[in-house]
Design a protein around this motif. Structure first.
Motif, PDB file in Angstrom:
ATOM      1  N   ASN A  33      10.363   4.830   6.046  1.00 42.51           N
ATOM      2  CA  ASN A  33      11.452   5.368   7.863  1.00 42.51           C
ATOM      3  C   ASN A  33      12.552   5.399   7.617  1.00 42.51           C
ATOM      4  O   ASN A  33      12.960   5.207   6.723  1.00 42.51           O
ATOM      5  CB  ASN A  33      11.426   3.915   8.210  1.00 42.51           C
ATOM      6  N   GLY A  34      12.972   6.448   8.816  1.00 41.69           N
ATOM      7  CA  GLY A  34      14.059   6.855   8.738  1.00 41.69           C
ATOM      8  C   GLY A  34      14.444   8.061   9.573  1.00 41.69           C
ATOM      9  O   GLY A  34      12.979   9.291   9.868  1.00 41.69           O
ATOM     10  N   LEU A 105       2.281   7.979  -0.800  1.00 39.21           N
ATOM     11  CA  LEU A 105       4.433   8.154  -0.236  1.00 39.21           C
ATOM     12  C   LEU A 105       3.541   7.861   1.362  1.00 39.21           C
ATOM     13  O   LEU A 105       3.264   9.327   1.669  1.00 39.21           O
ATOM     14  CB  LEU A 105       5.012   8.760  -0.760  1.00 39.21           C
ATOM     15  N   ILE A 106       4.531   7.609   2.749  1.00 41.57           N
ATOM     16  CA  ILE A 106       4.167   7.819   4.110  1.00 41.57           C
ATOM     17  C   ILE A 106       5.171   7.828   4.782  1.00 41.57           C
ATOM     18  O   ILE A 106       5.797   6.978   5.614  1.00 41.57           O
ATOM     19  CB  ILE A 106       2.333   7.196   4.596  1.00 41.57           C
ATOM     20  N   GLU A 107       5.674   9.291   5.228  1.00 42.62           N
ATOM     21  CA  GLU A 107       6.760   9.431   5.834  1.00 42.62           C
ATOM     22  C   GLU A 107       6.359   9.663   7.360  1.00 42.62           C
ATOM     23  O   GLU A 107       4.947   9.992   7.791  1.00 42.62           O
ATOM     24  CB  GLU A 107       7.516  11.038   5.400  1.00 42.62           C
ATOM     25  N   TRP A 108       7.126   8.555   8.682  1.00 40.09           N
ATOM     26  CA  TRP A 108       6.782   8.825   9.646  1.00 40.09           C
ATOM     27  C   TRP A 108       5.280   8.224   9.712  1.00 40.09           C
ATOM     28  O   TRP A 108       4.630   8.428  10.772  1.00 40.09           O
ATOM     29  CB  TRP A 108       6.243  10.146  10.384  1.00 40.09           C
ATOM     30  N   PRO A 109       5.378   7.211   8.590  1.00 41.60           N
ATOM     31  CA  PRO A 109       4.263   5.642   9.281  1.00 41.60           C
ATOM     32  C   PRO A 109       3.520   5.598  10.778  1.00 41.60           C
ATOM     33  O   PRO A 109       2.212   5.403  10.855  1.00 41.60           O
ATOM     34  CB  PRO A 109       4.110   4.969   7.953  1.00 41.60           C
ATOM     35  N   GLU A 110       4.630   5.861  11.677  1.00 38.41           N
ATOM     36  CA  GLU A 110       3.791   5.095  13.111  1.00 38.41           C
ATOM     37  C   GLU A 110       2.862   6.579  13.945  1.00 38.41           C
ATOM     38  O   GLU A 110       2.550   5.677  14.513  1.00 38.41           O
ATOM     39  CB  GLU A 110       5.876   4.810  14.023  1.00 38.41           C
ATOM     40  N   LYS A 111       3.276   7.431  13.405  1.00 40.06           N
ATOM     41  CA  LYS A 111       2.750   8.313  14.197  1.00 40.06           C
ATOM     42  C   LYS A 111       1.101   8.596  14.001  1.00 40.06           C
ATOM     43  O   LYS A 111       0.178   9.029  14.035  1.00 40.06           O
ATOM     44  CB  LYS A 111       3.027   9.963  14.059  1.00 40.06           C
ATOM     45  N   GLY A 112       0.876   7.458  12.437  1.00 40.39           N
ATOM     46  CA  GLY A 112      -1.072   7.917  12.409  1.00 40.39           C
ATOM     47  C   GLY A 112      -1.039   6.350  11.702  1.00 40.39           C
ATOM     48  O   GLY A 112      -1.704   5.289  11.593  1.00 40.39           O
ATOM     49  N   ALA A 113      -0.377   4.941  13.548  1.00 42.65           N
ATOM     50  CA  ALA A 113      -0.514   4.247  13.426  1.00 42.65           C
ATOM     51  C   ALA A 113      -2.142   3.742  13.785  1.00 42.65           C
ATOM     52  O   ALA A 113      -2.807   4.372  14.597  1.00 42.65           O
ATOM     53  CB  ALA A 113      -0.130   3.464  15.051  1.00 42.65           C
ATOM     54  N   GLY A 114      -2.810   2.647  13.055  1.00 45.55           N
ATOM     55  CA  GLY A 114      -4.098   1.892  13.558  1.00 45.55           C
ATOM     56  C   GLY A 114      -5.192   2.955  12.268  1.00 45.55           C
ATOM     57  O   GLY A 114      -5.951   2.246  12.488  1.00 45.55           O
ATOM     58  N   LEU A 115      -4.567   4.225  11.909  1.00 47.93           N
ATOM     59  CA  LEU A 115      -5.840   4.726  10.896  1.00 47.93           C
ATOM     60  C   LEU A 115      -5.181   4.608   9.317  1.00 47.93           C
ATOM     61  O   LEU A 115      -6.348   4.724   8.233  1.00 47.93           O
ATOM     62  CB  LEU A 115      -6.231   5.752  11.473  1.00 47.93           C
ATOM     63  N   ILE A 123      10.669   1.245   2.968  1.00 41.64           N
ATOM     64  CA  ILE A 123      12.015   2.046   3.170  1.00 41.64           C
ATOM     65  C   ILE A 123      12.228   1.872   4.066  1.00 41.64           C
ATOM     66  O   ILE A 123      11.802   3.181   4.345  1.00 41.64           O
ATOM     67  CB  ILE A 123      11.641   2.659   1.829  1.00 41.64           C
ATOM     68  N   ASN A 124      12.803   1.209   4.278  1.00 42.30           N
ATOM     69  CA  ASN A 124      14.175   2.496   5.603  1.00 42.30           C
ATOM     70  C   ASN A 124      15.595   2.576   4.574  1.00 42.30           C
ATOM     71  O   ASN A 124      16.172   2.068   4.530  1.00 42.30           O
ATOM     72  CB  ASN A 124      14.418   0.858   6.391  1.00 42.30           C
ATOM     73  N   ILE A 125      15.700   3.754   5.980  1.00 36.82           N
ATOM     74  CA  ILE A 125      16.333   4.653   4.633  1.00 36.82           C
ATOM     75  C   ILE A 125      17.173   4.891   6.051  1.00 36.82           C
ATOM     76  O   ILE A 125      17.503   5.589   7.414  1.00 36.82           O
ATOM     77  CB  ILE A 125      16.181   5.878   3.935  1.00 36.82           C
ATOM     78  N   LEU A 134      19.555   2.335   1.676  1.00 41.41           N
ATOM     79  CA  LEU A 134      17.293   1.591   1.682  1.00 41.41           C
ATOM     80  C   LEU A 134      17.466   0.135   1.785  1.00 41.41           C
ATOM     81  O   LEU A 134      18.101  -0.300   0.844  1.00 41.41           O
ATOM     82  CB  LEU A 134      17.341   2.493   0.519  1.00 41.41           C
ATOM     83  N   LYS A 135      16.484  -0.580   2.744  1.00 41.55           N
ATOM     84  CA  LYS A 135      16.170  -1.749   2.733  1.00 41.55           C
ATOM     85  C   LYS A 135      14.860  -1.323   1.779  1.00 41.55           C
ATOM     86  O   LYS A 135      14.512  -0.553   2.905  1.00 41.55           O
ATOM     87  CB  LYS A 135      16.601  -2.250   3.838  1.00 41.55           C
ATOM     88  N   LEU A 136      14.228  -1.874   1.429  1.00 39.50           N
ATOM     89  CA  LEU A 136      12.998  -2.507   0.507  1.00 39.50           C
ATOM     90  C   LEU A 136      12.557  -3.197   0.676  1.00 39.50           C
ATOM     91  O   LEU A 136      12.775  -4.224   0.507  1.00 39.50           O
ATOM     92  CB  LEU A 136      12.691  -2.297  -0.706  1.00 39.50           C
ATOM     93  N   GLU A 137      11.639  -3.246   1.669  1.00 38.61           N
ATOM     94  CA  GLU A 137      11.115  -4.542   2.166  1.00 38.61           C
ATOM     95  C   GLU A 137       9.033  -4.773   1.594  1.00 38.61           C
ATOM     96  O   GLU A 137       8.411  -4.030   2.467  1.00 38.61           O
ATOM     97  CB  GLU A 137      10.583  -4.892   4.188  1.00 38.61           C
ATOM     98  N   SER A 138       9.069  -6.194   0.240  1.00 41.21           N
ATOM     99  CA  SER A 138       7.385  -5.538   0.006  1.00 41.21           C
ATOM    100  C   SER A 138       6.675  -6.527   1.555  1.00 41.21           C
ATOM    101  O   SER A 138       7.317  -7.459   2.521  1.00 41.21           O
ATOM    102  CB  SER A 138       7.151  -6.822  -0.721  1.00 41.21           C
ATOM    103  N   GLN A 139       5.389  -5.893   1.678  1.00 40.23           N
ATOM    104  CA  GLN A 139       4.562  -6.234   2.817  1.00 40.23           C
ATOM    105  C   GLN A 139       3.548  -7.024   2.156  1.00 40.23           C
ATOM    106  O   GLN A 139       2.450  -7.365   3.057  1.00 40.23           O
ATOM    107  CB  GLN A 139       4.039  -4.969   3.272  1.00 40.23           C
ATOM    108  N   SER A 140       2.777  -6.842   0.681  1.00 41.51           N
ATOM    109  CA  SER A 140       2.201  -7.724   0.100  1.00 41.51           C
ATOM    110  C   SER A 140       2.507  -8.332  -1.330  1.00 41.51           C
ATOM    111  O   SER A 140       3.313  -7.947  -1.473  1.00 41.51           O
ATOM    112  CB  SER A 140       0.551  -6.290   0.179  1.00 41.51           C
ATOM    113  N   GLU A 141       1.482  -8.672  -2.187  1.00 43.87           N
ATOM    114  CA  GLU A 141       1.446  -9.317  -2.929  1.00 43.87           C
ATOM    115  C   GLU A 141       2.463  -8.305  -4.646  1.00 43.87           C
ATOM    116  O   GLU A 141       2.911  -8.249  -5.259  1.00 43.87           O
ATOM    117  CB  GLU A 141       0.510  -9.693  -4.161  1.00 43.87           C
ATOM    118  N   LYS A 142       1.652  -7.181  -4.132  1.00 37.10           N
ATOM    119  CA  LYS A 142       1.750  -5.662  -4.912  1.00 37.10           C
ATOM    120  C   LYS A 142       2.747  -5.120  -5.243  1.00 37.10           C
ATOM    121  O   LYS A 142       4.105  -4.928  -5.641  1.00 37.10           O
ATOM    122  CB  LYS A 142       0.954  -4.576  -4.637  1.00 37.10           C
TER     123      LYS A 142
END
Length: 161
Positions: A33-34, A105-115, A123-125, A134-142
């Protein structure tokens, strides 16, 4: 878990991407994101090259996705900026891009919301003066595991590159 880095220039952003790529040993979905020009594509390019791809890494702005095969991994670089409707992702077989041998690696992920598959790492830039934060935030165990490995090599959760 989250880590934050200040990158003074594009080379610093690329160095961080290279470090992250070095530690990425599992299938992974990364949302970037950025704002326009923040460095998302440069980050992706450096990540893909650090994984061992030696050819030209193109921006997928008009194709939505560019595929790369490196050392038994399939890497996919998405740029969804021009996506008019998330349903368009169904036409490209979006579910096939999230298998166990894939790093997406997905830029602009909000445009694909739900799929899109859920992110393992977000990663927020953001622009910070002449550089980027750059803020890196984990969203899973991986994602947690990846950031723990990155933190071990950087020795500081708030590091400048």
């Amino acid at each position: 878990m989250q880590l934050e880095f200040y990158c003074a220039d594009e080379q610093a952003t690329q160095a961080l991407a290279q470090q992250l790529a070095k530690h990425c040993q599992h299938a992974m979905v990364v949302y970037l994101n950025g704002d326009l020009g923040a460095g998302k594509t440069s980050f992706c390019r450096a990540f893909i090259q650090a994984r061992g791809y030696s050819g030209r890494v193109k921006s997928p702005t008009y194709t939505l996705v560019e595929p790369y095969e490196v050392r038994g991994w399939r890497l996919f670089h998405f740029d969804l900026y021009r996506l008019a409707d998330p349903e368009e992702l169904e036409f490209i077989g979006i579910r096939d891009y999230f298998a166990e041998d894939c790093i997406s690696l997905i830029e602009w992920p909000e445009k694909g919301a739900g799929l899109l598959a859920a992110a393992d790492l977000q990663i927020n830039i953001n622009f910070t003066g002449d550089g980027r934060t750059l803020k890196l935030e984990s969203q899973s165990e991986k994602g947690d595991l990846l950031l723990q490995q990155l933190r071990t090599t950087t020795h500081d959760s708030k590091m400048s590159y």
